[in-house]
Design a protein around this motif. Sequence first.
Motif, short mmCIF file in Angstrom:
data_model
loop_
_atom_site.label_atom_id
_atom_site.label_comp_id
_atom_site.label_asym_id
_atom_site.label_seq_id
_atom_site.Cartn_x
_atom_site.Cartn_y
_atom_site.Cartn_z
N GLU A 85 0.85 -1.20 0.00
CA GLU A 85 0.00 0.00 0.00
C GLU A 85 0.88 1.25 0.00
OE1 GLU A 85 -2.40 -0.30 3.51
OE2 GLU A 85 -3.72 -1.81 2.66
N PRO A 86 1.08 1.91 -1.11
CA PRO A 86 0.73 1.50 -2.47
C PRO A 86 1.78 0.53 -3.01
CG PRO A 86 1.81 3.61 -2.53
CD PRO A 86 1.68 3.24 -1.07
N PRO A 87 1.52 -0.13 -4.12
CA PRO A 87 2.50 -1.08 -4.66
C PRO A 87 3.72 -0.38 -5.22
CG PRO A 87 0.67 -0.81 -6.18
CD PRO A 87 0.30 -0.06 -4.93
N ALA A 88 4.82 -1.08 -5.24
CA ALA A 88 6.06 -0.53 -5.80
C ALA A 88 6.02 -0.64 -7.32
CB ALA A 88 7.27 -1.30 -5.25
N ALA A 89 6.32 0.46 -7.99
CA ALA A 89 6.34 0.47 -9.45
C ALA A 89 7.34 -0.58 -9.97
CB ALA A 89 6.72 1.86 -9.94
N PRO A 90 7.01 -1.23 -11.08
CA PRO A 90 5.90 -0.98 -12.00
C PRO A 90 4.62 -1.74 -11.66
CG PRO A 90 7.31 -2.64 -12.95
CD PRO A 90 7.95 -2.24 -11.64
N LEU A 91 4.53 -2.32 -10.47
CA LEU A 91 3.32 -3.04 -10.10
C LEU A 91 2.18 -2.07 -9.87
CD1 LEU A 91 4.75 -5.63 -7.52
CD2 LEU A 91 4.46 -5.91 -9.99
N THR A 92 0.97 -2.49 -10.22
CA THR A 92 -0.22 -1.71 -9.93
C THR A 92 -0.97 -2.28 -8.73
OG1 THR A 92 -1.44 -3.03 -11.57
CG2 THR A 92 -0.50 -0.94 -12.31
N SER A 93 -0.62 -3.51 -8.32
CA SER A 93 -1.16 -4.11 -7.11
C SER A 93 -0.28 -5.29 -6.74
CB SER A 93 -2.62 -4.58 -7.31
OG SER A 93 -2.68 -5.60 -8.29
N MET A 94 -0.27 -5.63 -5.46
CA MET A 94 0.46 -6.81 -4.97
C MET A 94 -0.14 -7.23 -3.65
SD MET A 94 2.66 -9.24 -4.73
CE MET A 94 4.09 -9.22 -5.79
N SER A 95 -0.58 -8.48 -3.56
CA SER A 95 -1.13 -9.02 -2.32
C SER A 95 -0.93 -10.52 -2.30
CB SER A 95 -2.63 -8.69 -2.19
OG SER A 95 -3.36 -9.29 -3.25
N GLY A 96 -1.08 -11.10 -1.13
CA GLY A 96 -0.90 -12.55 -1.05
C GLY A 96 -1.12 -13.07 0.35
N THR A 97 -0.84 -14.37 0.51
CA THR A 97 -1.05 -15.07 1.77
C THR A 97 0.08 -16.06 2.00
OG1 THR A 97 -3.46 -14.92 1.57
CG2 THR A 97 -2.60 -16.61 3.04
N LEU A 98 0.54 -16.11 3.23
CA LEU A 98 1.45 -17.16 3.70
C LEU A 98 0.66 -18.06 4.64
CD1 LEU A 98 4.47 -14.84 4.38
CD2 LEU A 98 4.63 -16.87 2.92
N GLN A 99 0.55 -19.34 4.31
CA GLN A 99 -0.21 -20.28 5.12
C GLN A 99 0.70 -21.38 5.62
OE1 GLN A 99 -3.75 -20.37 6.05
NE2 GLN A 99 -2.66 -21.72 7.47
N VAL A 100 0.76 -21.52 6.94
CA VAL A 100 1.56 -22.56 7.59
C VAL A 100 0.62 -23.67 8.04
CG1 VAL A 100 3.11 -23.08 9.50
CG2 VAL A 100 3.24 -20.85 8.36
N THR A 101 0.88 -24.90 7.58
CA THR A 101 0.01 -26.04 7.89
C THR A 101 0.82 -27.14 8.55
OG1 THR A 101 -1.39 -25.52 5.99
CG2 THR A 101 -1.63 -27.71 6.96
N GLU A 102 0.38 -27.57 9.70
CA GLU A 102 1.07 -28.63 10.45
C GLU A 102 0.66 -30.00 9.94
OE1 GLU A 102 1.42 -30.30 15.05
OE2 GLU A 102 0.57 -28.31 14.65
N HIS A 103 1.66 -30.84 9.64
CA HIS A 103 1.41 -32.21 9.22
C HIS A 103 2.03 -33.22 10.19
CE1 HIS A 103 -0.56 -31.12 5.56
NE2 HIS A 103 0.49 -30.47 5.08
N GLY A 104 2.61 -32.73 11.27
CA GLY A 104 3.24 -33.58 12.27
C GLY A 104 4.04 -32.72 13.22
N PRO A 105 4.59 -33.30 14.29
CA PRO A 105 5.34 -32.51 15.27
C PRO A 105 6.50 -31.71 14.67
CG PRO A 105 4.91 -34.70 16.12
CD PRO A 105 4.50 -34.72 14.67
#
Length: 317
Positions: A85-105
């Motif tokens: 907010e705002p995106p760095a040029a030359p981008l007009t938008s940038m967003s995303g998600t980091l998802q951590v999922t446990e599959h064992g200890p």
Amino acid sequence: MSGERVEGATHTVEVAAPAGVVFAVLADATKLPLYFSPYVHAERLQFDGATERLRLWTLVDGQLRSWTSRRHLDAVRRRIDFRQEPPAAPLTSMSGTLQVTEHGPRRTELQLRYHYGVDAARPADRAWAERAAHDTSRTQLAELKSYAERWNRLDDLVLSFEEAVRVHGPAELVYDFLYRAGDWPDLVPHVTRADLREDTPGVQHMTVETLTEYGCHSTDSVRICFPHAGRIVHKQTVPHVLLEAHTGEWSVVPDERGVTVLAQHSVVLREDGPAAALGHHADLARTRGHVREELGRDSRALLAHAKRHAESAVRML
């Protein structure tokens, strides 16, 4: 009239570490430059425990770029949503998600999903954005995996400390000495070479050669200068042979009685470097002590010269 073209990608990596550790490494914004090579500096502008605004300086495709990013941290779901907010040029938008999922200890999946927009009429920007986003994402995931999988040794590998000196002289002269690092070889005995360029005001790229008891070592750094705040933050892009990463800050703090000058350092020790640099019997504890002493000694020497530079000017008045 041109429009926005939206692209996206998903990258996934398996990490042999507890899910809580993986999330914690990602969530600590202050450590981003230490753990991830593209980040040079991160400033937390706001934080309410769940949502934060960060000012980030990052090397992208060899160029230092800066933007503000808003992140929402969900510790229960181990999810981080981000948006520039705002995106760095030359981008007009940038967003995303980091998802951590446990599959064992000690088995975790980290998924990075992102979308970015570019001007549909500029194919060169689209090609650059695709390459930069892909390369940066793959680098960060690989480095996250490397650090998180050493979670039970990070307390021994990470070292942070500071040196300080009191100066009875103008803060501006202290800062001037620290800023003009290209002059250090003529003023500081352990600095044998300093090549500095400043193509963009306040952003310095520097190669320094220092003399130690084990010979000369060369490092490359990026320095971001904040003269009105009396601060210079730095990150070594090619660190000392004993280090995987090195970040730090010079800060000049005036008060009613004088000036305090601080040299702050945070490093990650290299596990495979001590034997080659310090001898076959060097272990992590010896490396830790050696790095602390060498960096501390060099910082104290620079601080002493900054003090002398400022106080000698006062005596001449």
